[in-house]
Enzyme design. Structure first.
Site, mmCIF file in Angstrom:
data_model
loop_
_atom_site.group_PDB
_atom_site.id
_atom_site.type_symbol
_atom_site.label_atom_id
_atom_site.label_comp_id
_atom_site.label_asym_id
_atom_site.label_seq_id
_atom_site.Cartn_x
_atom_site.Cartn_y
_atom_site.Cartn_z
ATOM 1 N N ASP A 78 0.857 -1.186 0.000
ATOM 2 C CA ASP A 78 0.000 0.000 0.000
ATOM 3 C C ASP A 78 0.892 1.234 0.000
ATOM 4 O O ASP A 78 1.779 1.371 0.852
ATOM 5 C CB ASP A 78 -0.915 0.012 1.229
ATOM 6 C CG ASP A 78 -2.103 -0.916 1.062
ATOM 7 O OD1 ASP A 78 -2.190 -1.610 0.038
ATOM 8 O OD2 ASP A 78 -2.963 -0.939 1.974
ATOM 9 N N HIS A 129 -6.123 2.691 -4.812
ATOM 10 C CA HIS A 129 -6.284 2.801 -3.353
ATOM 11 C C HIS A 129 -7.114 4.037 -3.005
ATOM 12 O O HIS A 129 -7.107 4.478 -1.855
ATOM 13 C CB HIS A 129 -4.908 2.861 -2.689
ATOM 14 C CG HIS A 129 -4.891 2.477 -1.236
ATOM 15 N ND1 HIS A 129 -5.694 1.489 -0.694
ATOM 16 C CD2 HIS A 129 -4.143 2.958 -0.198
ATOM 17 C CE1 HIS A 129 -5.450 1.381 0.596
ATOM 18 N NE2 HIS A 129 -4.530 2.268 0.928
ATOM 19 N N HIS A 133 -8.190 8.517 0.011
ATOM 20 C CA HIS A 133 -8.101 7.518 1.081
ATOM 21 C C HIS A 133 -9.262 7.622 2.079
ATOM 22 O O HIS A 133 -9.065 7.531 3.299
ATOM 23 C CB HIS A 133 -6.764 7.654 1.820
ATOM 24 C CG HIS A 133 -6.318 6.398 2.508
ATOM 25 N ND1 HIS A 133 -6.517 6.173 3.852
ATOM 26 C CD2 HIS A 133 -5.685 5.296 2.055
ATOM 27 C CE1 HIS A 133 -6.009 5.003 4.204
ATOM 28 N NE2 HIS A 133 -5.498 4.438 3.115
ATOM 29 N N HIS A 227 3.562 -2.200 3.872
ATOM 30 C CA HIS A 227 3.506 -0.773 3.583
ATOM 31 C C HIS A 227 4.903 -0.299 3.182
ATOM 32 O O HIS A 227 5.884 -0.578 3.876
ATOM 33 C CB HIS A 227 2.994 0.013 4.789
ATOM 34 C CG HIS A 227 1.527 -0.148 5.017
ATOM 35 N ND1 HIS A 227 0.996 -1.256 5.642
ATOM 36 C CD2 HIS A 227 0.467 0.636 4.676
ATOM 37 C CE1 HIS A 227 -0.323 -1.135 5.696
ATOM 38 N NE2 HIS A 227 -0.669 -0.001 5.112
#
Length: 266
Positions: A78, A129, A133, A227
């Site tokens: 991510d 994504h 967010h 991440h």
């Protein structure tokens, strides 16, 4: 002539009923905000999650694990913002010939365009994504669509690629409705069955810690969430890949996974 008219009217009525049923079904999807969670297991046993979550993913075409019949891993990252470690991650993936998927936000697309282009040029998947967010189940349908469209449009401007196939819901939050709505927008929702608390840049504990946390949760078919802001992950990744391969695992892309599902068995 009258029979033909009656037949046409009957067909139109039937079609309107079908559309009405589909609309009612879409409206009926539950909008309660849910938080993704998985149950890790030891000794390379399969991770699992809530039966209701599995049902929702099955019905909307999403994934949280891959092919659990083989020792295969699916590496995903991510990328909400760049913290200086993605280049090192890409170097490792290139040198070790491992594919990955990077789920990016609007901020990342605007702040790290060269890294986006490198991901594509080196054969990795870039997934959606969302632009800002947000919690997708907490916003209305119009904003949800716009959040995804803006990422897809900006990605196309940077790379010339006009499609995106995969979505990682921000914060791991979803609802039955958001899963189906994003599916309507053309996305496959991808959750995960392997992760650890790696996102807090103020609580990094070193490469050994990351290595141990990742390796203790590896299992066949694991979709791994890491991440890219984590210095620990960047340091541990070469050892993780080498040890996983030593244990007989291979790394495949999300495209490999979804293609396998589309190929009929005889």
């Amino acid at each position: 002539m009258k029979k033909q008219i009656k037949r046409v009217l009957a067909i139109m009525l039937l079609l309107s009923m079908i559309v009405g049923i589909q609309s009612e079904q879409a409206f009926a999807y539950d909008r309660n905000v849910l938080h993704w969670g998985f149950k890790p297991a030891k000794d390379q046993e399969l991770a699992t999650t809530e039966p209701e979550f599995i049902r929702m993913l099955d019905e909307s075409g999403g994934y949280f694990t891959g092919d659990t019949e083989r020792k295969v891993l699916y590496l995903t990252f991510d990328n909400g913002y760049e913290n200086g470690y993605t280049e090192k991650v890409l170097d490792v993936l290139r040198d070790k010939k491992v594919p990955a998927a990077f789920f990016v936000t609007g901020h990342y697309l605007d702040s790290a365009p060269d890294l986006i282009k490198r991901m594509v040029n080196e054969g990795h998947i870039v997934g959606n994504h969302s632009w800002h967010h947000p919690s997708l189940p907490a916003i209305d349908d119009e904003r949800l669509a716009n959040e995804l469209i803006k990422v897809k449009k900006r990605f196309a401007e940077l790379t010339g690629i006009e499609y995106m196939n995969y979505l990682r819901p921000p914060r791991g939050e979803f609802s039955e409705h958001s899963l189906h709505k994003s599916e309507e927008e053309g996305y496959i929702n991808v959750f995960w069955s392997l992760a650890y608390a790696d996102w807090d840049v103020n609580k990094q504990k070193g490469g050994d810690y990351a290595y141990n946390k990742i390796m203790e949760r590896i299992h066949p078919g694991a979709i791994m969430l890491l991440h890219s802001v984590s210095s620990d992950n960047a340091e541990a990744l070469p050892r993780v890949i080498d040890e996983a391969k030593k244990q007989g695992y291979t790394f495949e892309s999300l495209d490999d996974l979804t293609m396998q599902k589309q190929i009929p068995s005889f």
